[in-house]
Design a protein around this motif. Structure first.
Motif, PDB file in Angstrom:
ATOM      1  N   GLY A   1       0.834  -1.203   0.000  1.00 20.93           N
ATOM      2  CA  GLY A   1       0.000   0.000   0.000  1.00 20.93           C
ATOM      3  C   GLY A   1       0.864   1.246   0.000  1.00 20.93           C
ATOM      4  N   GLU A   2       0.482   2.241   0.797  1.00 20.79           N
ATOM      5  CA  GLU A   2       1.216   3.510   0.869  1.00 20.79           C
ATOM      6  C   GLU A   2       2.393   3.378   1.841  1.00 20.79           C
ATOM      7  N   THR A   3       3.293   2.471   1.517  1.00 20.71           N
ATOM      8  CA  THR A   3       4.422   2.194   2.414  1.00 20.71           C
ATOM      9  C   THR A   3       5.485   3.281   2.364  1.00 20.71           C
ATOM     10  N   LYS A   4       5.472   4.097   1.322  1.00 20.12           N
ATOM     11  CA  LYS A   4       6.496   5.135   1.223  1.00 20.12           C
ATOM     12  C   LYS A   4       6.388   6.146   2.366  1.00 20.12           C
ATOM     13  N   LYS A   5       5.184   6.321   2.893  1.00 21.38           N
ATOM     14  CA  LYS A   5       4.990   7.274   3.985  1.00 21.38           C
ATOM     15  C   LYS A   5       5.561   6.764   5.306  1.00 21.38           C
ATOM     16  N   ILE A   6       5.773   5.450   5.417  1.00 18.80           N
ATOM     17  CA  ILE A   6       6.242   4.865   6.688  1.00 18.80           C
ATOM     18  C   ILE A   6       7.496   4.027   6.462  1.00 18.80           C
ATOM     19  N   ASN A   7       8.339   4.436   5.527  1.00 20.32           N
ATOM     20  CA  ASN A   7       9.559   3.674   5.232  1.00 20.32           C
ATOM     21  C   ASN A   7      10.462   3.536   6.458  1.00 20.32           C
ATOM     22  N   ASP A   8      10.637   4.622   7.207  1.00 17.16           N
ATOM     23  CA  ASP A   8      11.525   4.572   8.374  1.00 17.16           C
ATOM     24  C   ASP A   8      11.004   3.600   9.427  1.00 17.16           C
ATOM     25  N   LEU A   9       9.693   3.566   9.603  1.00 19.20           N
ATOM     26  CA  LEU A   9       9.106   2.644  10.583  1.00 19.20           C
ATOM     27  C   LEU A   9       9.293   1.199  10.147  1.00 19.20           C
ATOM     28  N   LEU A  10       9.045   0.907   8.874  1.00 20.67           N
ATOM     29  CA  LEU A  10       9.186  -0.461   8.379  1.00 20.67           C
ATOM     30  C   LEU A  10      10.644  -0.905   8.401  1.00 20.67           C
ATOM     31  N   ARG A  11      11.555   0.022   8.157  1.00 16.75           N
ATOM     32  CA  ARG A  11      12.971  -0.319   8.222  1.00 16.75           C
ATOM     33  C   ARG A  11      13.401  -0.581   9.663  1.00 16.75           C
ATOM     34  N   ALA A  12      12.840   0.174  10.606  1.00 23.54           N
ATOM     35  CA  ALA A  12      13.166  -0.060  12.012  1.00 23.54           C
ATOM     36  C   ALA A  12      12.640  -1.400  12.499  1.00 23.54           C
ATOM     37  N   LEU A  13      11.557  -1.885  11.889  1.00 22.40           N
ATOM     38  CA  LEU A  13      11.010  -3.199  12.234  1.00 22.40           C
ATOM     39  C   LEU A  13      11.765  -4.340  11.558  1.00 22.40           C
ATOM     40  N   GLU A  14      12.852  -3.994  10.859  1.00 23.99           N
ATOM     41  CA  GLU A  14      13.734  -4.976  10.219  1.00 23.99           C
ATOM     42  C   GLU A  14      13.027  -5.719   9.101  1.00 23.99           C
ATOM     43  N   GLY A  15      12.219  -4.979   8.333  1.00 22.73           N
ATOM     44  CA  GLY A  15      11.613  -5.562   7.150  1.00 22.73           C
ATOM     45  C   GLY A  15      12.525  -5.401   5.946  1.00 22.73           C
ATOM     46  N   SER A  16      12.218  -6.128   4.889  1.00 20.44           N
ATOM     47  CA  SER A  16      12.993  -6.059   3.646  1.00 20.44           C
ATOM     48  C   SER A  16      12.045  -5.766   2.491  1.00 20.44           C
ATOM     49  N   TRP A  17      12.446  -4.846   1.632  1.00 22.46           N
ATOM     50  CA  TRP A  17      11.624  -4.449   0.488  1.00 22.46           C
ATOM     51  C   TRP A  17      11.731  -5.489  -0.612  1.00 22.46           C
ATOM     52  N   ASN A  18      10.578  -5.905  -1.144  1.00 18.99           N
ATOM     53  CA  ASN A  18      10.527  -6.855  -2.247  1.00 18.99           C
ATOM     54  C   ASN A  18       9.933  -6.133  -3.445  1.00 18.99           C
ATOM     55  N   ARG A  19      10.776  -5.866  -4.415  1.00 16.78           N
ATOM     56  CA  ARG A  19      10.336  -5.092  -5.581  1.00 16.78           C
ATOM     57  C   ARG A  19       9.314  -5.859  -6.413  1.00 16.78           C
ATOM     58  N   LYS A  20       9.482  -7.169  -6.517  1.00 17.96           N
ATOM     59  CA  LYS A  20       8.558  -7.973  -7.323  1.00 17.96           C
ATOM     60  C   LYS A  20       7.162  -7.986  -6.718  1.00 17.96           C
ATOM     61  N   LEU A  21       7.082  -8.107  -5.392  1.00 18.28           N
ATOM     62  CA  LEU A  21       5.781  -8.128  -4.720  1.00 18.28           C
ATOM     63  C   LEU A  21       5.242  -6.727  -4.469  1.00 18.28           C
ATOM     64  N   GLY A  22       6.103  -5.725  -4.518  1.00 20.25           N
ATOM     65  CA  GLY A  22       5.660  -4.355  -4.288  1.00 20.25           C
ATOM     66  C   GLY A  22       5.283  -4.087  -2.845  1.00 20.25           C
ATOM     67  N   GLY A  23       6.056  -4.643  -1.913  1.00 18.41           N
ATOM     68  CA  GLY A  23       5.758  -4.437  -0.498  1.00 18.41           C
ATOM     69  C   GLY A  23       6.933  -4.851   0.365  1.00 18.41           C
ATOM     70  N   TRP A  24       6.746  -4.688   1.683  1.00 19.68           N
ATOM     71  CA  TRP A  24       7.758  -5.041   2.675  1.00 19.68           C
ATOM     72  C   TRP A  24       7.438  -6.417   3.242  1.00 19.68           C
ATOM     73  N   VAL A  25       8.457  -7.261   3.324  1.00 22.19           N
ATOM     74  CA  VAL A  25       8.288  -8.646   3.767  1.00 22.19           C
ATOM     75  C   VAL A  25       8.882  -8.796   5.163  1.00 22.19           C
ATOM     76  N   PHE A  26       8.115  -9.473   6.047  1.00 22.41           N
ATOM     77  CA  PHE A  26       8.544  -9.741   7.419  1.00 22.41           C
ATOM     78  C   PHE A  26       8.347 -11.226   7.713  1.00 22.41           C
ATOM     79  N   PRO A  27       9.094 -11.774   8.661  1.00 23.75           N
ATOM     80  CA  PRO A  27       8.827 -13.160   9.072  1.00 23.75           C
ATOM     81  C   PRO A  27       7.417 -13.299   9.640  1.00 23.75           C
TER      82      PRO A  27
END
Length: 312
Positions: A171-197
């Motif tokens: 979704g609108e993940t660009k607005k919360i990039n710093d938060l998702l990065r702090a949660l130790e997520g990884s960006w997946n360009r093919k899926l168009g989103g952040w992947v977490f365990p």
């Protein structure tokens, strides 16, 4: 009296003379372009562009004593080939490359001598508590990032759904990039989103909903199908039967007597339609013991009885 002849029509007027053709202007020759002095050379060729110098990877080396040598910094990804080739291993918990204890000087020498990529190395003070200090620094930075994300007022609309054994935030993940990065997520360009365990689902949802302006949509997990009650006497799903053949009987108990031929049923026989594996049917009669062998007669008596039948 004869009528007077009609007057003849006047001859048509001659067309006006064609205007004289105007002479075409002479074509102008294009003016020769003047090359700037910077592009001119003695031989008349163009100067070659100089290649830009490769950007140096910024690394920080810290001797942690018995815990090894830590290499951190923003250039660890660019220098991962040389770090891995010299015995380093990546620690996700420390976010650093870890080398063996006592290798600080040799590791620093290898990194300073690197040219592909060039390394800008900084040696920081370490010691026995360097590893613990690194863990505390990362935990503090994560807490600050989560607090900043809760008060950011990003107003992002995101969707959290399962992806195999992981979860995907899109979704609108660009607005919360710093938060998702702090949660130790990884960006997946093919899926168009952040992947977490998959095990971090509750933590990610709590962090996203900490900002009341965010709209978090969650896909409901599909419930596992309930096991249907088994009817009494119904065969189990594990037992497989073939067309034209019975389910094999369970093995007899160890103290059971051996099976006789009369107890053999048609289900124990192989398929009679197969000529290669055809077997004779077994009678239901009980097997009798073998009769005693008749005593052998002398060869002379048998021959004489055959050649000379007894007289009446």
């Amino acid at each position: 009296l004869l009528a007077p002849a009609p007057a003849s029509a006047p001859p048509p007027a001659a067309p006006p003379a064609a205007a004289a053709a105007k002479p075409k202007p002479a074509a102008k020759k294009p003016a020769a372009k003047k090359e700037p002095a910077s592009k001119q050379s003695e031989g008349g060729g163009k100067e070659k562009k100089e290649k830009k110098a490769a950007k140096a990877a910024e690394l920080t080396l810290q001797d942690a004593g018995p815990d090894g040598v830590l290499v951190t910094g923003p250039g660890t990804f660019r220098a991962k080939s040389i770090l891995s080739a010299n015995g380093g291993s990546w620690s996700k918990a420390l976010k650093a490359w870890v080398f063996g204890a006592g290798t600080a000087e040799s590791t620093a020498a290898v990194l300073r001598a690197s040219t592909s990529p060039p390394v800008a190395l900084t040696v920081a003070e370490g010691g026995a508590g360097a590893k613990t200090a690194r863990e505390g620094s990362l935990a503090s930075a994560k807490a600050d990032a989560l607090a900043a994300g809760a008060a950011a007022g990003a107003g992002a609309t995101v969707n959290v759904r399962a992806h195999k054994k992981a979860i995907l935030v899109e979704g609108e993940t660009k607005k919360i990039n710093d938060l998702l990065r702090a949660l130790e997520g990884s960006w997946n360009r093919k899926l168009g989103g952040w992947v977490f365990p998959g095990g971090k689902r509750d933590e990610v949802l709590a962090a996203l909903r900490a900002d009341p302006t965010n709209v978090v949509q969650e896909d409901a997990a599909s419930p596992s199908p309930a096991a249907e009650p088994k009817a009494e006497g119904a065969p189990s799903s594990d037992s497989k039967t073939k067309a034209g053949r019975d389910v094999p009987a369970p093995p007899p108990p160890p103290d059971a007597p051996p099976k006789r031929k009369s107890d053999v049923s048609s289900s124990d026989l192989l398929d009679a339609d197969d000529p290669k594996r055809r077997r004779e049917s077994v009678d239901d009669a009980e097997v009798l013991p073998d009769a005693p062998a008749s005593p052998a007669r002398p060869l002379g008596e048998e021959n004489s009885a055959m050649m000379c039948p007894p007289s009446a």
